[in-house]
Design an enzyme around this catalytic site. Structure first.
Site, PDB file in Angstrom:
ATOM      1  N   ILE A   1      13.464   7.095 -28.624  1.00 37.17           N
ATOM      2  CA  ILE A   1      14.319   7.949 -29.443  1.00 37.17           C
ATOM      3  C   ILE A   1      15.747   8.012 -28.926  1.00 37.17           C
ATOM      4  O   ILE A   1      16.597   8.673 -29.542  1.00 37.17           O
ATOM      5  CB  ILE A   1      13.736   9.377 -29.529  1.00 37.17           C
ATOM      6  CG1 ILE A   1      13.522   9.973 -28.124  1.00 37.17           C
ATOM      7  CG2 ILE A   1      12.444   9.391 -30.322  1.00 37.17           C
ATOM      8  CD1 ILE A   1      13.008  11.410 -28.155  1.00 37.17           C
ATOM      9  N   GLY A   2      16.045   7.333 -27.838  1.00 40.07           N
ATOM     10  CA  GLY A   2      17.411   7.333 -27.316  1.00 40.07           C
ATOM     11  C   GLY A   2      17.499   6.539 -26.028  1.00 40.07           C
ATOM     12  O   GLY A   2      16.498   6.052 -25.500  1.00 40.07           O
TER      13      GLY A   2
ATOM     14  N   PHE B   1      21.369   4.594 -17.444  1.00 38.30           N
ATOM     15  CA  PHE B   1      20.289   4.269 -16.511  1.00 38.30           C
ATOM     16  C   PHE B   1      18.913   4.628 -17.049  1.00 38.30           C
ATOM     17  O   PHE B   1      17.924   4.509 -16.329  1.00 38.30           O
ATOM     18  CB  PHE B   1      20.500   4.997 -15.177  1.00 38.30           C
ATOM     19  CG  PHE B   1      21.767   4.638 -14.469  1.00 38.30           C
ATOM     20  CD1 PHE B   1      21.893   3.432 -13.804  1.00 38.30           C
ATOM     21  CD2 PHE B   1      22.854   5.507 -14.486  1.00 38.30           C
ATOM     22  CE1 PHE B   1      23.068   3.096 -13.149  1.00 38.30           C
ATOM     23  CE2 PHE B   1      24.025   5.181 -13.835  1.00 38.30           C
ATOM     24  CZ  PHE B   1      24.139   3.971 -13.170  1.00 38.30           C
ATOM     25  N   SER B   2      18.833   5.076 -18.284  1.00 33.24           N
ATOM     26  CA  SER B   2      17.554   5.617 -18.750  1.00 33.24           C
ATOM     27  C   SER B   2      17.301   5.296 -20.221  1.00 33.24           C
ATOM     28  O   SER B   2      18.211   4.940 -20.969  1.00 33.24           O
ATOM     29  CB  SER B   2      17.530   7.138 -18.556  1.00 33.24           C
ATOM     30  OG  SER B   2      18.513   7.753 -19.368  1.00 33.24           O
TER      31      SER B   2
ATOM     32  N   LYS C   1      12.190  11.058 -20.375  1.00 36.14           N
ATOM     33  CA  LYS C   1      13.369  10.338 -19.897  1.00 36.14           C
ATOM     34  C   LYS C   1      12.900   9.375 -18.821  1.00 36.14           C
ATOM     35  O   LYS C   1      12.446   9.783 -17.753  1.00 36.14           O
ATOM     36  CB  LYS C   1      14.407  11.311 -19.352  1.00 36.14           C
ATOM     37  CG  LYS C   1      15.724  10.652 -18.952  1.00 36.14           C
ATOM     38  CD  LYS C   1      16.757  11.697 -18.579  1.00 36.14           C
ATOM     39  CE  LYS C   1      18.097  11.042 -18.235  1.00 36.14           C
ATOM     40  NZ  LYS C   1      19.129  12.061 -17.899  1.00 36.14           N
TER      41      LYS C   1
ATOM     42  N   ASP D   1      29.240  18.082 -18.298  1.00 37.63           N
ATOM     43  CA  ASP D   1      29.191  16.992 -19.284  1.00 37.63           C
ATOM     44  C   ASP D   1      28.856  17.550 -20.665  1.00 37.63           C
ATOM     45  O   ASP D   1      28.091  16.957 -21.423  1.00 37.63           O
ATOM     46  CB  ASP D   1      28.149  15.942 -18.869  1.00 37.63           C
ATOM     47  CG  ASP D   1      28.309  14.635 -19.655  1.00 37.63           C
ATOM     48  OD1 ASP D   1      29.420  14.388 -20.182  1.00 37.63           O
ATOM     49  OD2 ASP D   1      27.335  13.874 -19.743  1.00 37.63           O
TER      50      ASP D   1
END
Length: 432
Positions: free
Chosen positions: A74-75, A79-80, A97, A190
């Site tokens: 889904i995304g 790095f993940s 994740k 962030d």
């Protein structure tokens, strides 16, 4: 229970699953039973993970991670990758994740450690929750709350700016999330539209704590440039130490501008020009933005951090006065664990009683909980407890979206209307 419990070969799996076996479940008296007891869901699942060929194959190829059945992606990030999954016992959807440990350098490992540390124990309706961490030799899995309503950036890019009421409801939830984080000495660093998620019921969830940091107090000076440049505060470009909370506040101002206009306040063709615009505070609020919202934006996007609105000032602004929350704004202490072992004290909260009853139905006993205290993210009992607790809290309305009640008039516009009315009356009197 160690993170490696999800690895094969099966000998390792057998050994690590012993901690989920309650020694009181077996004994000489079992031989006296006329018929075997029906296995609990937990017993069946652990047996399948050790002996069932299909389940073991799914563990090997990554279709299962511990107690989670993995579905589509889904995304993704630098790095993940993020995949949707659901818990094999509770059936709740989660987001996984997935991080490849072989690709993480020292800096990335440090950021990951901070992310886990920041999210550990956070419990707020507008903050994505960490349920469990599954650590394997090659990969690390962060099991987090699933928000299936997309992100704010995609919503605005597809549908345009939010309405005034939707902006109030969304921004108020972001604001309360940041207030909660700052009260617990966590700086997000962030905050951007891509990291503001929605549930299917439109509840806001602030996500992605990869650049977050925990400070001893909110006045600690930081020195690392973090986040996305269009959301970065002017002090981040000055190559000097900065205070954490005003940086998050500035990003909220950029977010608010983006929500109510559908555009970013600071735009430029090059990074140098963008940096100049941000440091000069060069932006223009469209005149059709409501006056109270304009004043809030201008109070936030001040280049001097000390002059910038504080979170509590933003909470009391005219624009947000009509927003009403259906739940208490004071969230629980993030460090307080579930008190599931206090069976004799009679002091368990309703949610905790519900969690304990659900655990018993699944086959978890008090011995399981004693052997796997639900404080450490790196064991499957913690994951089950946190998922069940969140489910119980949602049933009691903790993820209910706030509403806008009534209408608060803009005092400046009301004054202008009164002045115009007075002039009109005076002119009428002279002409008559």
């Amino acid at each position: 229970m160690p993170g490696g419990q999800y690895q094969v070969p099966s000998t390792m799996l057998h050994h690590s699953l012993y901690s989920l076996t309650d020694s009181s479940e077996a004994g000489p008296e079992d031989d006296e039973l006329d018929a075997p007891l029906r296995p609990t869901p937990l017993q069946k699942l652990t047996q399948d993970m050790c002996k069932d060929e299909k389940t073991i194959k799914e563990l090997i190829i990554g279709r299962r991670v511990g107690f989670y059945k993995v579905r589509g992606e889904i995304g993704y990030g630098t790095f993940s990758r993020v995949k949707m999954a659901f818990h094999a016992l509770t059936r709740d959807k989660v987001a996984l994740k997935v991080l490849d440990k072989t690709r993480l350098d020292i800096q990335a490992q440090r950021l990951l450690s901070r992310e886990i540390s920041s999210m550990e124990g956070l419990q707020h309706p507008n903050v994505v929750r960490l349920y469990e961490v599954v650590d394997t030799p090659c990969r690390l899995y962060l099991v987090v709350e699933y928000a299936g309503g997309g992100d704010l950036h995609t919503r605005i890019c597809n549908d345009g700016k939010l309405s005034d009421n939707d902006s109030k409801i969304t921004f108020a939830q972001i604001l309360f999330a940041i207030k909660y984080l700052h009260n617990n000495n966590i700086i997000h660093r962030d905050l951007k539209a891509e990291n503001v998620l929605f549930t299917s019921s439109a509840c806001v969830k602030v996500a992605d704590f990869g650049f977050s940091t925990r400070v001893s107090n909110r006045n600690d000076a930081l020195d690392t440039f973090c986040g996305s440049p269009p959301y970065a505060a002017p002090e981040l470009f000055r190559d000097e130490c900065y205070m954490g909370p005003p940086v998050d506040v500035w990003a909220m101002g950029v977010l608010l501008f983006f929500m109510v206009t559908g555009t970013m306040p600071f735009r430029a063709e090059t990074m140098g020009k963008l940096r100049h615009c941000i440091m000069e505070g060069a932006y223009t609020v469209p005149p059709w933005v409501p006056g109270p919202c304009q004043r809030l934006i201008k109070g936030i996007l001040k280049t001097a951090p000390a002059e910038r609105y504080a979170v509590d000032q933003m909470l009391g602004c005219d624009w947000l006065l009509p927003v009403e929350f259906p739940w208490l704004l004071e969230a629980p202490d993030p460090q307080s664990p579930l008190r599931l072992l206090d069976s004799e004290s009679g002091e368990l909260e309703d949610e905790e009683e519900e969690v304990r009853a659900s655990l018993e139905e699944l086959g978890f006993t008090m011995e399981h909980i004693r052997n796997n205290q639900p404080k450490d993210s790196r064991n499957p009992v913690t994951g089950v407890c946190r998922i069940l607790l969140h489910r119980a809290q949602k049933r009691r309305g903790c993820d209910t979206v706030p509403v806008v009640r009534g209408m608060v008039r803009d005092p400046k516009r009301e004054g202008l209307r009164a002045y115009r009315g007075l002039r009109h009356t005076s002119k009428f009197c002279v002409l008559s």
